[in-house]
Structure formats: structure tokens, C-alpha cells
Scaffold this motif. Structure first.
Motif, PDB file in Angstrom:
ATOM      1  N   ASN A 147       0.516  -1.138   0.271  1.00 49.36           N
ATOM      2  CA  ASN A 147      -0.008   0.157  -0.359  1.00 49.36           C
ATOM      3  C   ASN A 147       1.191   1.363   0.126  1.00 49.36           C
ATOM      4  O   ASN A 147       0.151   2.439  -0.335  1.00 49.36           O
ATOM      5  CB  ASN A 147      -1.345   0.208   0.933  1.00 49.36           C
ATOM      6  CG  ASN A 147      -1.600  -1.001   0.979  1.00 49.36           C
ATOM      7  OD1 ASN A 147      -1.898  -1.167   0.063  1.00 49.36           O
ATOM      8  ND2 ASN A 147      -2.619  -1.077   2.458  1.00 49.36           N
ATOM      9  N   THR A 148       2.223   0.757   0.264  1.00 45.46           N
ATOM     10  CA  THR A 148       3.384   2.886   0.845  1.00 45.46           C
ATOM     11  C   THR A 148       3.886   2.994  -0.386  1.00 45.46           C
ATOM     12  O   THR A 148       4.806   3.545   0.241  1.00 45.46           O
ATOM     13  CB  THR A 148       3.764   2.385   2.491  1.00 45.46           C
ATOM     14  OG1 THR A 148       4.491   1.385   2.434  1.00 45.46           O
ATOM     15  CG2 THR A 148       1.832   2.728   3.064  1.00 45.46           C
ATOM     16  N   GLY A 149       4.520   1.241  -1.315  1.00 38.70           N
ATOM     17  CA  GLY A 149       6.044   1.562  -1.651  1.00 38.70           C
ATOM     18  C   GLY A 149       6.931   1.070  -0.683  1.00 38.70           C
ATOM     19  O   GLY A 149       6.510   1.250   0.808  1.00 38.70           O
ATOM     20  N   PHE A 150       7.572   1.284  -1.296  1.00 37.29           N
ATOM     21  CA  PHE A 150       9.592   0.735  -0.123  1.00 37.29           C
ATOM     22  C   PHE A 150       9.806   1.906   0.592  1.00 37.29           C
ATOM     23  O   PHE A 150       9.642   3.607   0.183  1.00 37.29           O
ATOM     24  CB  PHE A 150      10.710   0.338  -0.497  1.00 37.29           C
ATOM     25  CG  PHE A 150      10.462  -0.901  -1.352  1.00 37.29           C
ATOM     26  CD1 PHE A 150       9.972  -1.928  -0.698  1.00 37.29           C
ATOM     27  CD2 PHE A 150      10.241  -0.775  -2.471  1.00 37.29           C
ATOM     28  CE1 PHE A 150       9.800  -3.472  -0.792  1.00 37.29           C
ATOM     29  CE2 PHE A 150       9.866  -2.268  -2.787  1.00 37.29           C
ATOM     30  CZ  PHE A 150       9.671  -3.461  -2.145  1.00 37.29           C
ATOM     31  N   PRO A 151       9.931   2.373   2.063  1.00 36.74           N
ATOM     32  CA  PRO A 151      10.012   3.409   3.221  1.00 36.74           C
ATOM     33  C   PRO A 151      11.125   4.638   2.113  1.00 36.74           C
ATOM     34  O   PRO A 151      12.618   3.600   1.395  1.00 36.74           O
ATOM     35  CB  PRO A 151      11.080   3.264   4.273  1.00 36.74           C
ATOM     36  CG  PRO A 151      10.103   2.068   4.070  1.00 36.74           C
ATOM     37  CD  PRO A 151      10.167   1.869   2.639  1.00 36.74           C
ATOM     38  N   GLN A 152      11.453   5.566   2.267  1.00 37.93           N
ATOM     39  CA  GLN A 152      12.423   6.373   1.378  1.00 37.93           C
ATOM     40  C   GLN A 152      13.561   6.060   2.202  1.00 37.93           C
ATOM     41  O   GLN A 152      14.696   6.262   1.083  1.00 37.93           O
ATOM     42  CB  GLN A 152      12.351   7.781   1.674  1.00 37.93           C
ATOM     43  CG  GLN A 152      12.917   8.719   0.976  1.00 37.93           C
ATOM     44  CD  GLN A 152      12.868   8.176  -0.474  1.00 37.93           C
ATOM     45  OE1 GLN A 152      11.516   8.511  -1.213  1.00 37.93           O
ATOM     46  NE2 GLN A 152      13.346   8.614  -1.253  1.00 37.93           N
ATOM     47  N   ALA A 153      14.035   5.660   3.091  1.00 40.31           N
ATOM     48  CA  ALA A 153      15.312   5.589   3.392  1.00 40.31           C
ATOM     49  C   ALA A 153      15.760   4.477   2.987  1.00 40.31           C
ATOM     50  O   ALA A 153      17.061   4.155   2.475  1.00 40.31           O
ATOM     51  CB  ALA A 153      14.808   5.045   5.471  1.00 40.31           C
ATOM     52  N   LEU A 154      14.977   3.105   2.870  1.00 35.42           N
ATOM     53  CA  LEU A 154      15.994   2.552   2.211  1.00 35.42           C
ATOM     54  C   LEU A 154      16.103   2.251   0.713  1.00 35.42           C
ATOM     55  O   LEU A 154      16.935   2.181   0.052  1.00 35.42           O
ATOM     56  CB  LEU A 154      14.257   1.315   1.957  1.00 35.42           C
ATOM     57  CG  LEU A 154      14.550   0.027   0.880  1.00 35.42           C
ATOM     58  CD1 LEU A 154      13.621  -1.443   2.255  1.00 35.42           C
ATOM     59  CD2 LEU A 154      14.496  -0.385  -0.162  1.00 35.42           C
ATOM     60  N   ILE A 155      15.286   3.303  -0.353  1.00 40.47           N
ATOM     61  CA  ILE A 155      15.491   3.688  -0.833  1.00 40.47           C
ATOM     62  C   ILE A 155      16.118   4.159  -1.179  1.00 40.47           C
ATOM     63  O   ILE A 155      17.595   4.151  -2.493  1.00 40.47           O
ATOM     64  CB  ILE A 155      13.853   3.916  -1.803  1.00 40.47           C
ATOM     65  CG1 ILE A 155      12.829   3.513  -2.670  1.00 40.47           C
ATOM     66  CG2 ILE A 155      14.834   4.922  -3.895  1.00 40.47           C
ATOM     67  CD1 ILE A 155      13.043   2.232  -2.771  1.00 40.47           C
ATOM     68  N   ASP A 156      16.807   5.244  -0.739  1.00 32.44           N
ATOM     69  CA  ASP A 156      18.088   6.161  -0.245  1.00 32.44           C
ATOM     70  C   ASP A 156      19.029   5.334  -0.430  1.00 32.44           C
ATOM     71  O   ASP A 156      20.072   5.521  -1.439  1.00 32.44           O
ATOM     72  CB  ASP A 156      18.355   7.261   0.617  1.00 32.44           C
ATOM     73  CG  ASP A 156      16.832   8.447   0.658  1.00 32.44           C
ATOM     74  OD1 ASP A 156      16.324   8.555  -1.023  1.00 32.44           O
ATOM     75  OD2 ASP A 156      16.538   9.068   1.428  1.00 32.44           O
ATOM     76  N   GLU A 157      19.240   4.826   0.910  1.00 28.96           N
ATOM     77  CA  GLU A 157      20.499   3.286   0.180  1.00 28.96           C
ATOM     78  C   GLU A 157      20.668   2.555  -0.403  1.00 28.96           C
ATOM     79  O   GLU A 157      21.636   2.419  -1.257  1.00 28.96           O
ATOM     80  CB  GLU A 157      20.591   2.289   2.231  1.00 28.96           C
ATOM     81  CG  GLU A 157      21.253   1.691   2.564  1.00 28.96           C
ATOM     82  CD  GLU A 157      20.971   1.310   2.907  1.00 28.96           C
ATOM     83  OE1 GLU A 157      22.479  -0.078   3.583  1.00 28.96           O
ATOM     84  OE2 GLU A 157      20.644   1.403   4.271  1.00 28.96           O
ATOM     85  N   LEU A 158      19.484   2.031  -1.000  1.00 35.02           N
ATOM     86  CA  LEU A 158      19.850   1.578  -2.821  1.00 35.02           C
ATOM     87  C   LEU A 158      19.954   2.790  -4.046  1.00 35.02           C
ATOM     88  O   LEU A 158      21.510   2.181  -4.364  1.00 35.02           O
ATOM     89  CB  LEU A 158      17.688   1.203  -2.910  1.00 35.02           C
ATOM     90  CG  LEU A 158      18.129   0.132  -4.150  1.00 35.02           C
ATOM     91  CD1 LEU A 158      18.935  -1.359  -3.862  1.00 35.02           C
ATOM     92  CD2 LEU A 158      16.333  -0.630  -4.263  1.00 35.02           C
ATOM     93  N   GLU A 159      19.798   3.659  -3.948  1.00 36.81           N
ATOM     94  CA  GLU A 159      20.478   4.717  -4.871  1.00 36.81           C
ATOM     95  C   GLU A 159      22.300   5.057  -4.578  1.00 36.81           C
ATOM     96  O   GLU A 159      22.316   4.764  -5.327  1.00 36.81           O
ATOM     97  CB  GLU A 159      19.449   5.613  -4.751  1.00 36.81           C
ATOM     98  CG  GLU A 159      17.853   5.562  -5.277  1.00 36.81           C
ATOM     99  CD  GLU A 159      17.504   6.598  -5.504  1.00 36.81           C
ATOM    100  OE1 GLU A 159      16.590   7.305  -6.203  1.00 36.81           O
ATOM    101  OE2 GLU A 159      17.500   8.004  -4.620  1.00 36.81           O
ATOM    102  N   ARG A 160      22.183   4.641  -3.400  1.00 42.19           N
ATOM    103  CA  ARG A 160      23.054   4.959  -3.131  1.00 42.19           C
ATOM    104  C   ARG A 160      24.534   4.105  -3.038  1.00 42.19           C
ATOM    105  O   ARG A 160      25.408   4.076  -4.129  1.00 42.19           O
ATOM    106  CB  ARG A 160      23.811   5.421  -1.744  1.00 42.19           C
ATOM    107  CG  ARG A 160      24.840   5.823  -0.866  1.00 42.19           C
ATOM    108  CD  ARG A 160      25.128   6.495   0.363  1.00 42.19           C
ATOM    109  NE  ARG A 160      24.537   5.281   1.046  1.00 42.19           N
ATOM    110  CZ  ARG A 160      25.060   4.172   1.741  1.00 42.19           C
ATOM    111  NH1 ARG A 160      26.336   3.864   1.305  1.00 42.19           N
ATOM    112  NH2 ARG A 160      25.083   2.838   2.910  1.00 42.19           N
ATOM    113  N   ARG A 161      24.459   3.086  -2.628  1.00 40.10           N
ATOM    114  CA  ARG A 161      25.069   1.502  -3.487  1.00 40.10           C
ATOM    115  C   ARG A 161      24.711   1.346  -4.306  1.00 40.10           C
ATOM    116  O   ARG A 161      25.992   0.571  -4.683  1.00 40.10           O
ATOM    117  CB  ARG A 161      24.450   0.865  -1.865  1.00 40.10           C
ATOM    118  CG  ARG A 161      24.843   1.004  -0.492  1.00 40.10           C
ATOM    119  CD  ARG A 161      24.381  -0.257   0.415  1.00 40.10           C
ATOM    120  NE  ARG A 161      25.070  -1.117   0.114  1.00 40.10           N
ATOM    121  CZ  ARG A 161      24.707  -2.350   0.948  1.00 40.10           C
ATOM    122  NH1 ARG A 161      24.250  -2.277   2.345  1.00 40.10           N
ATOM    123  NH2 ARG A 161      25.895  -3.889   0.849  1.00 40.10           N
TER     124      ARG A 161
END
Length: 398
Positions: A106-120
Motif C-alpha cells: 500500500n505504501t511502496g518502500f520507505p524512502q530510507a530504504l530507497i535512498d540507501e539502495l540508490e547510494r549503494r
């Protein structure tokens, strides 16, 4: 009865036979994968499944039995919380999942998860929502290609999954698999711990359209305890995983893994194993039923795939030896006529056959998918672990 030396276990991925008692709690009241496909298939030619007694577990309108019944059959109920691939397969092998994997439908993944995924990974995430695999490509594949795969498509579903799409020529398989491994590492955090991270490679272009390829890769979590597969391996038995079985169990308890590009190829690989010398288990998952037809809500495609499978099933039965046992079952439902694109909370069939059976019968409904694994352990005279669930039906087979 003398023990079987070889067991062929085939999972028709998502082939449910009617809603569970608690289906309403999952939004699945009235679901019945088999019967709702049967309603739309006229004629429906699945003679081998019917002579194994599938029609005794549900009353189809169009699938007919034109040969005497053979083997044994019953319905299985799921005791685990959930209705996904991982919980279904783990329960077959003795483990009950009491706490469902986290979902982000319902929400998609948390922004903190997405930020870490993009960074790495070095890729910008687009999507980050629940969607079907075909729809997300239609919507976003053009953006990924236009960016030279600097952008990558991340999405989820009603299951506990994080899925990443990558164009095989633009991103490349190695890069797709690399970013998915990073995503798996990130989602081992308890608050983000999804059951699977799935690499979803595709080909095509905006003009001709986009299509997913067979080079999917699932990155699962380890089962929390030893499964039936571990016990078989520990006791010197072969455990041959065909299709995505290796991924579901994260390689645990597997002695040999065989990749399949389709359900037809998976059956051909299973049939080929009948000519090889081994003792133990061949465990085959046929994913096309779920991925190509159930989730895409295509009952006719599902029905035709069943007819093709039925022919291959007959070939396997003809190739089996006197000391072989065949088990056909499923891991959950995915009624292609139901609302949404999610799995459905259903009972599954358990069909058992061996060339040396001299009797046939319909057994009582079993309270756990674990009946599958406990029957296999009983056959090989291997002691089950105290935490394992399910009851063997080996003593009923004659």
C-alpha cells in the motif's frame, strides 16, 4: 510397503482447488483456481490429472475422466500465515510460518530504504509501488532505456517481495544481479525484511513492446530451521532442485540445482531424471502457471498450460520405475478470475501415484502442506524434527 527409492515431487505453482476456511480474512472468499479455469475451458483435456483423482477433490464441469482412477489423493490446508511461494514451500518441507513477511503493497518502500539502495547501487529508482510485472514495464521501461539504465525500476506486489527490472542489453544481467544482491543485503534489516528480492530482466523497445525473459533470479532468506531437504541431504540422499526450488530455499539442503526457462522445460528436465541413477528426491517447481497466467489473470492461458503439463505428466509416469513415487501438489492459489493480481488463499491438491500401487483411494483432507514432507521422511525412515508440522500418509498407500 517397501520404501520407494526415488520421489518425484512436482509443484504446479499456484494451482489451488478452493478457498480456505479463513480466505475471507485475505480477501479471497470464493476463490477456486481449478474450477474457475475449468468453467472457461470447454473442452478441457487433462486426462492424467483426472485419472489421478483431481476431479474427486473438486467437481469440474468440463474436465472429464475417461480412464479408471489410479493412485491416492486428498486436499491440503495451509497452516502458515500467508499465501505466498516461500511460506507454501517451506510448509511442505515441515516449517510453519507464524509471522508473515513484511509487505509494502500500500505504501511502496520507505524512502530510507530507497535512498540507501540508490547510494549503494549508483542507480536512480523509479516506480516504487505495487504493480504487475507487465504493467510496470509498459509504464516505465521506456524511461529506463532513455536513461541508459541509469534509472532502474523497483516495484513490489501483494507478496513480500522487492523486484527490480533491468533491460538485458542496456543494464545487462551482471549489473541487474549485482544491484539485486545489494537490495537483498539492505532488506535483511528486520523492518525491511522481505521474503524475496527478485531480478526481473526484460528485452524489447517502445515500438515492439517489452517482454520479460527467463533469466529471473530470486534471492531468498534462509529457512529459519532445518527443513526436510536438509534432513534428506544429511542422510546421504540426493536432493535435485528443478526450477526455482534452489532460490526458495536459498540453496539449503540442495545437492544439485537445475535452472528451467519454462514449465515445459522443467517437466522435460524432470522426465530426464527418470533415466539417471539416484536415490532421494527430485523437487520441481513449475512457475509459469503463476507468473504467466495467474498474476496476469488469464484463465485460458492457464488452462492450456495445464493441458500441456498433463501430457508431460503422462510421459513422466511412463518413464517411472517400480520403486518410484510421484507427488503432485501446489504451494498456494492464484485464481485468474479473482479480483486484483495477487495469490489466493486456497487449499491445494495432493496427488500420489506409483507404478506398483494396486489400490486407489481418496484420503481425508490434511491440515497442513507439511503432509508432503512428512510422507517423504517416513518413506526414507528419517526421523522428523520435533518442530516440524504435518502428518505422513505413507501408511495409507497400497
Amino acid at each position: 510397503m517397501e520404501a520407494f527409492k526415488r520421489v518425484f515431487l512436482i509443484v504446479i505453482d499456484s494451482f489451488g482447488i478452493g478457498a480456505m476456511d479463513d480466505a475471507a480474512a485475505y480477501g479471497d472468499e470464493g476463490a477456486n483456481t481449478f474450477l474457475h479455469i475449468d468453467e472457461r475451458m470447454d473442452p478441457f483435456r487433462i486426462p492424467n490429472l483426472m485419472r489421478l483423482g483431481l476431479g474427486e477433490l473438486a467437481q469440474p464441469a468440463h474436465a472429464c475422466r475417461n480412464a479408471p482412477l489410479t493412485g491416492y489423493r486428498c486436499a491440503l490446508k495451509e497452516r502458515s500465515v500467508g499465501k505466498d511461494t516461500t511460506t507454501g514451500h517451506w510448509e511442505m518441507m515441515g516449517l510453519r510460518t507464524e509471522k508473515p513477511f513484511v509487505t509494502f503493497t500500500n505504501t511502496g518502500f520507505p524512502q530510507a530504504l530507497i535512498d540507501e539502495l540508490e547510494r549503494r547501487t549508483g542507480h536512480e529508482v523509479i516506480g516504487n509501488k505495487a504493480a504487475s510485472g507487465t504493467e510496470i514495464l509498459t509504464e516505465l521501461a521506456g524511461q529506463e532505456l532513455a536513461s541508459g539504465s541509469r534509472k532502474m525500476i523497483v516495484y513490489t506486489s501483494a507478496d513480500s517481495v522487492l523486484q527490480i527490472c533491468g533491460h538485458e542489453k542496456s543494464m545487462g544481467l551482471d549489473e541487474l544481479y549485482r544491484v539485486c544482491q545489494i537490495a537483498r543485503d539492505i532488506t535483511m534489516k528486520p523492518e525491511w525484511k522481505v521474503g524475496r528480492v527478485i531480478a526481473r530482466p526484460y528485452l524489447g523497445d517502445a515500438e515492439s513492446g517489452f517482454e520479460r525473459t527467463p533469466n529471473r533470479k530470486d534471492l531468498s532468506v534462509d529457512p529459519p530451521r532445518k527443513t526436510v531437504l536438509d534432513l534428506l541431504k544429511d542422510n546421504g540422499k540426493a536432493v535435485v532442485a528443478i526450477g526455482k526450488i534452489h532460490d526458495i530455499f536459498n540453496g539449503r539442503g540442495i545437492t544439485r540445482s537445475v535452472h528451467s526457462n519454462s514449465s515445459v522445460e522443467g517437466m522435460e528436465q524432470t522426465i530426464a531424471m527418470a533415466d539417471e541413477p539416484w536415490e532421494g528426491l527430485v523437487f520441481t517447481n513449475l512457475v509459469d502457471f503463476d507468473a504467466k497466467w495467474g498474476h496476469r489473470r488469464n484463465p485460458i492461458g492457464y488452462g492450456r498450460e495445464l493441458e500441456t503439463f498433463d501430457g508431460k505428466l503422462g510421459e513422466l509416469m511412463d518413464a517411472m520405475q517400480e520403486t518410484d513415487l510421484l507427488i503432485v501438489t501446489a504451494d498456494h492459489g492464484n485464481d485468474p478470475t479473482h479480483t486484483g493480481t495477487d495469490h489466493t488463499r486456497e487449499k491445494t491438491p495432493l496427488l500420489l501415484w506409483a507404478p506398483r500401487f494396486q489400490s486407489t483411494g481418496t484420503l481425508k483432507t490434511q491440515s497442513s502442506f507439511g503432509t508432503v514432507g512428512m510422507t517423504i521422511l517416513a518413506n526414507f525412515d528419517i526421523e522428523r524434527k520435533p518442530y516440524m508440522i504435518g502428518d505422513s500418509v505413507l501408511e495409507a498407500l497400497r
